[in-house]
Design an enzyme around this catalytic site. Structure first.
Site, short mmCIF file in Angstrom:
data_model
loop_
_atom_site.label_atom_id
_atom_site.label_comp_id
_atom_site.label_asym_id
_atom_site.label_seq_id
_atom_site.Cartn_x
_atom_site.Cartn_y
_atom_site.Cartn_z
N ARG A 165 -2.58 -32.81 -2.63
CA ARG A 165 -1.54 -33.21 -1.67
C ARG A 165 -2.08 -34.19 -0.63
O ARG A 165 -1.70 -34.14 0.55
CB ARG A 165 -0.94 -31.99 -0.97
CG ARG A 165 -0.32 -30.97 -1.90
CD ARG A 165 0.86 -31.53 -2.70
NE ARG A 165 1.41 -30.49 -3.54
CZ ARG A 165 0.98 -30.21 -4.78
NH1 ARG A 165 0.02 -30.93 -5.32
NH2 ARG A 165 1.52 -29.25 -5.47
N SER A 236 8.13 -26.60 -0.71
CA SER A 236 6.91 -25.92 -0.26
C SER A 236 6.54 -26.42 1.13
O SER A 236 6.20 -27.59 1.30
CB SER A 236 5.77 -26.20 -1.24
OG SER A 236 6.08 -25.71 -2.52
N GLU A 332 2.33 -28.51 4.34
CA GLU A 332 2.49 -29.62 3.40
C GLU A 332 3.56 -30.57 3.95
O GLU A 332 3.53 -31.75 3.70
CB GLU A 332 2.87 -29.11 2.02
CG GLU A 332 3.01 -30.18 0.96
CD GLU A 332 3.27 -29.62 -0.42
OE1 GLU A 332 3.89 -30.34 -1.22
OE2 GLU A 332 2.87 -28.47 -0.71
#
Length: 336
Positions: A165, A236, A332
């Protein structure tokens, strides 16, 4: 080029918070973008930020600056041989539309990324991933405009510095490069990634197709994640933490059933959703924000949550997990 003032963001961000921005600008070509970057409104606005589909953004209040959004939309073949095809895709193409294009043309590699909201440009910035695949594995080159100089810049895969990520673009402070298009290299021969739990059973199907994989993934996603058209979220909200092996063994001694996955350099990835749920936070609520009961990795806007509700829930989750497990969770989501 289109320029709007006092623009509402509730319907163009998937968290659906009632916030606005001072300016909102859209462009449909590189020339449009350069014109925008040279405009008086841009130069006088003080601050700016580029957004994609708004699926990873949490605004903590009104944005007193200019938001830029790409409408550069095309898919073209750059090169092709018997085994692979490289496609260049405009940054404004909806990500899942690109996945469907790949499946329709039997280009293998992106099907595990089905259903992820957002746009192509953001995929290269965020290094989106799901069910065993990260987009950084498919990206060959990323084409950008340096907003400080106006020059075109191309990053090869190594220069993008992809990690979990993460990318070089996420670590530019302030952000400097605006993605205009992305090149992806895909396989023309069947090549499936079926390592994620429920997908393993698909490996027994000798006639397995990309569409089969896509439908299985969409079924999994829909069973766990809220539909952003109905319930606000950014999917998420937290990254899965990666911890060293000694820390993991200590946790395992106390929590023998803790799920885990191998990570780079001998480290261990632990599902943030498991940590959150087993910390007793499933369904926890602050104002209109809650920990989504079907997937605790999600913070959902279930009842006209304010930005303060979302931020407070984020802090409550991270504080609780840190106290219980000694693990720091990191969003995130991009909190603005």
């Amino acid at each position: 080029m289109k320029l709007y003032t006092d623009y509402p963001l509730k319907d163009i961000t998937t968290m659906h918070l009632d916030v606005r921005c001072k300016y909102f600008a859209e462009y449909s070509s590189i020339n449009d973008l350069l014109e925008l970057l040279n405009s008086a409104a841009y130069k006088q606005c003080g601050k700016s930020m580029h957004i994609g589909g708004g699926s990873n953004l949490v605004f903590t209040g009104d944005y007193d600056g200019m938001l830029l959004h790409s409408q550069i939309r095309f898919i073209t073949v750059v090169s092709e041989d018997n085994n692979h095809v490289t496609l260049e895709v405009g940054a404004g193409v909806v990500w899942d539309s690109f996945v469907k294009h790949c499946i329709a043309n039997k280009y293998y590699g992106a099907e595990n990324l089905s259903g992820i909201p957002g746009e192509v440009g953001a995929s290269a910035v965020q290094n989106i991933g799901s069910y065993g695949v990260e987009v950084g594995e498919l990206i060959t080159r990323v084409h950008c405009i340096d907003k400080d100089s106006g020059n075109a810049v191309t990053f090869d895969n190594a220069s993008c510095k992809y990690a979990y990520r993460d990318s070089v673009f996420k670590n530019e402070i302030p952000p400097r490069h605006i993605v205009t298009s992305v090149e992806y290299t895909l396989s023309k021969s069947p090549k499936f990634t079926l390592t994620y739990g429920p997908l393993k059973e698909l490996a027994d199907n000798p006639s397995l197709s990309m569409q089969d994989v896509r439908e299985a993934i969409l079924t999994i996603r829909n069973s766990k994640l809220p539909n952003p058209d109905e319930t606000g979220s950014v999917g998420s909200f937290f990254k899965n933490p990666i911890i060293d092996s000694a820390k993991f063994e200590a946790l395992k001694a106390t929590y023998p059933t803790i799920p885990h996955y191998p990570a780079a350099n001998g480290k261990v990835k632990v599902p943030a959703g498991w940590l959150i749920e087993n910390a007793g936070l499933k369904g926890a609520r602050i104002g209109g924000a809650c920990v989504y009961p079907k997937q605790c990795l999600v913070i959902a806007n279930i009842d006209n949550a304010s930005p303060a509700d979302i931020v407070a829930m984020c802090r409550h989750v991270t504080d609780t997990v840190a106290e219980k497990y000694g693990i720091a969770l990191h969003p995130e989501a991009n909190i603005i």
